[in-house]
Design an enzyme around this catalytic site. Structure first.
Site, PDB file in Angstrom:
ATOM      1  N   HIS A   1      38.228  98.338  68.476  1.00  0.00           N
ATOM      2  CA  HIS A   1      39.103  99.502  68.806  1.00  0.00           C
ATOM      3  C   HIS A   1      39.974  99.355  69.985  1.00  0.00           C
ATOM      4  O   HIS A   1      40.591 100.266  70.385  1.00  0.00           O
ATOM      5  CB  HIS A   1      38.281 100.994  68.792  1.00  0.00           C
ATOM      6  CG  HIS A   1      37.252 100.990  67.732  1.00  0.00           C
ATOM      7  ND1 HIS A   1      37.637 101.580  66.589  1.00  0.00           N
ATOM      8  CD2 HIS A   1      36.020 100.413  67.913  1.00  0.00           C
ATOM      9  CE1 HIS A   1      36.543 101.420  65.817  1.00  0.00           C
ATOM     10  NE2 HIS A   1      35.526 101.065  66.640  1.00  0.00           N
TER      11      HIS A   1
ATOM     12  N   SER B   1      63.213  88.598  81.643  1.00  0.00           N
ATOM     13  CA  SER B   1      63.903  89.805  81.529  1.00  0.00           C
ATOM     14  C   SER B   1      65.402  89.611  82.532  1.00  0.00           C
ATOM     15  O   SER B   1      65.139  89.113  83.598  1.00  0.00           O
ATOM     16  CB  SER B   1      63.223  90.949  81.881  1.00  0.00           C
ATOM     17  OG  SER B   1      63.744  92.100  82.221  1.00  0.00           O
TER      18      SER B   1
END
Length: 486
Positions: free
Chosen positions: A161, A291
């Site tokens: 999970h 970036s």
């Protein structure tokens, strides 16, 4: 070699699929090229003429030699002009071939239908496409197997999970990826081996035109089919077809590629999640920019590319399903335009993601100290059951110990969640006189290697029994290294 092509001014003024212009390997781009396609058509016409001659039709050696001498010199401009006039691609190329083979012109395409060259060429391209993909997939598996072996004993947090769970090892997690890839390897090999040739079947699959050519001799018609199939290097042809081979074959081929796409998407998503944790990173070039605005970033762009293209590969699966579903009776032509896109794009996309994934797996970087820090943060909670067992062995009461651990765990959790502090459960245990009997055992109890179960042994056995034997046929092709031009 992959990369963005600059191209000519003409190319820049019109759309080109980035699958070819930016990403795909030369061998896969050629496999679905017009050059390969129409050269194969001519080969198929030569195979047909040779087989018909061998079975007694009045075809001369001179005619066959003339066809063979012009197998590759295709006048694409003439073919395009013929297709503009005739609105039929096969007849356009029959006329173009006949123009440079005047002696053989009367017997080119004798008895055949358009699908003799069209469908048989598609099957050859599918087979050859698998032959390009399989060694690439083998190399990905080989690189990842080496990574798994190297990190078989390195403990790491497991996640269920996407929440911290029982420890595993970095190598064992890689084996989860490998298991899916080995399934894909077997599926691709099976799909490749299951392919048959359409062969020589005529307009609706009954071979009526060839039965007429051979004056009702059924044995010669069957031998013609066998000879042409053998020349095309197929072991078998489909015994029954309509005008086309069953479009279920396309479903079978593309479903294996879509399944591979699902595998690659899962692997690269895992790598992206681990990159966020700074536990694992894909290769990052010295001068690479992550970036334009944030110079510190090291984005997992290769894994992101794989996920992006894998989604396209999954989406393409709907095309052959719908095409097979809507084919009427012996054939309808609404399959053609769709298949011109979906078949090549599926193989081109699979080729790209395998090349990119090979580059990733050849340069995966692991950061053991970061992994160790994450383990230290979570392990005290995971060790509570082991602490309880040790106390019971030292003479304690299981229920009393459980309550002590529960209270201390809640206090430590509050520090982590409400105050943003470190997990201090171990320090609380050490300060509590109740746990004095086992303080000398705490280091051993909290050794991460005691929490990984049989993960290292599972890695060793899995690689030995399932991975290495699967790679054996591809050992001679393992040394190819992929470098991406970005």
């Amino acid at each position: 070699m992959l990369g963005a092509a600059v191209g000519t001014a003409t190319q820049q003024a019109s759309y080109r699929s980035p699958l070819v212009s930016r990403y795909a390997s030369k061998e896969m781009a050629y496999n679905f090229s017009d050059r390969k396609k129409f050269t194969t058509w001519r080969k198929l016409w030569i195979y047909l003429a040779k087989a018909e001659k061998a079975l007694g039709l009045p075809i001369t050696d001179e005619q066959i030699q003339e066809m063979e001498s012009h197998e590759k010199d295709i006048d694409f401009a003439m073919a395009a002009e013929e297709e503009r006039k005739l609105r039929h691609d096969v007849m356009a190329h029959v006329h173009t071939f006949a123009h440079c083979c005047p002696t053989a012109a009367p017997i080119i395409h004798l008895g055949a239908t358009s699908c003799y060259v069209g469908d048989n060429t598609d099957l050859i391209m599918l087979r050859d496409g698998f032959d390009i993909l399989l060694p690439k997939l083998a190399r990905v598996i080989d690189r990842l197997a080496k990574f798994a072996e190297k990190n078989a004993n390195l403990p790491t947090l497991g996640f269920t999970h996407y929440q911290p769970a029982q420890l595993t090892t970095v190598g064992k997690r890689a084996c989860l990826w490998l298991q899916d890839l080995t399934m894909d390897m077997r599926n691709l090999q099976r799909a490749r081996d299951d392919l048959r040739f359409r062969g020589v079947k005529g307009t609706t699959g009954t071979q009526a035109s060839f039965l007429q050519l051979f004056q009702g001799d059924h044995e010669k018609v069957e031998e013609l089919d066998r000879l042409v199939t053998e020349m095309a290097a197929f072991k078998k042809s489909y015994l029954v077809t309509g005008q086309t081979y069953s479009r279920k074959v396309d479903i079978d081929c593309l479903s294996t590629l879509a399944s591979l796409g699902a595998t690659v998407h899962k692997i690269c998503t895992d790598i992206r999640l681990l990159a966020n944790l700074k536990e694992i990173e894909e290769p990052f070039e010295k001068e690479q920019i992550g970036s334009s605005a944030m110079p510190y970033k090291r984005n997992p762009m290769r894994a992101e590319r794989c996920c992006s293209l894998a989604r396209h590969l999954l989406a393409l699966m709907s095309d052959p399903l719908q095409t097979a579903a809507v084919q009427w009776l012996e054939r309808t032509l609404d399959d053609s335009a769709n298949r011109r896109i979906s078949l090549p794009e599926s193989f081109l996309t699979a080729d790209i993601i395998l090349s990119t994934l090979q580059n990733i797996t050849e340069g995966l970087v692991v950061y053991p100290k970061v992994i160790e820090r994450h383990i230290r943060h979570e392990l005290p909670f995971m060790a509570t059951e082991n602490i309880i067992m040790a106390m019971v062995k030292a003479g304690g009461n299981r229920q009393d110990c459980h309550e002590k651990i529960r209270v201390l765990s809640q206090e430590a959790a509050a520090v982590v969640k409400q105050e943003g502090g470190d997990n201090d459960l171990l320090a609380r245990v050490q300060r509590d006189p109740y746990f004095a009997p086992i303080l000398g055992q705490l280091d051993a109890i909290l050794d991460p290697k005691t929490f990984i179960g049989r993960a290292p042994q599972q890695v060793t056995r899995f690689l030995s029994e399932e991975v290495h034997p699967l790679l054996e046929p591809y050992r001679a092709k393992m040394d190819v290294k992929i470098e991406l031009e970005l």
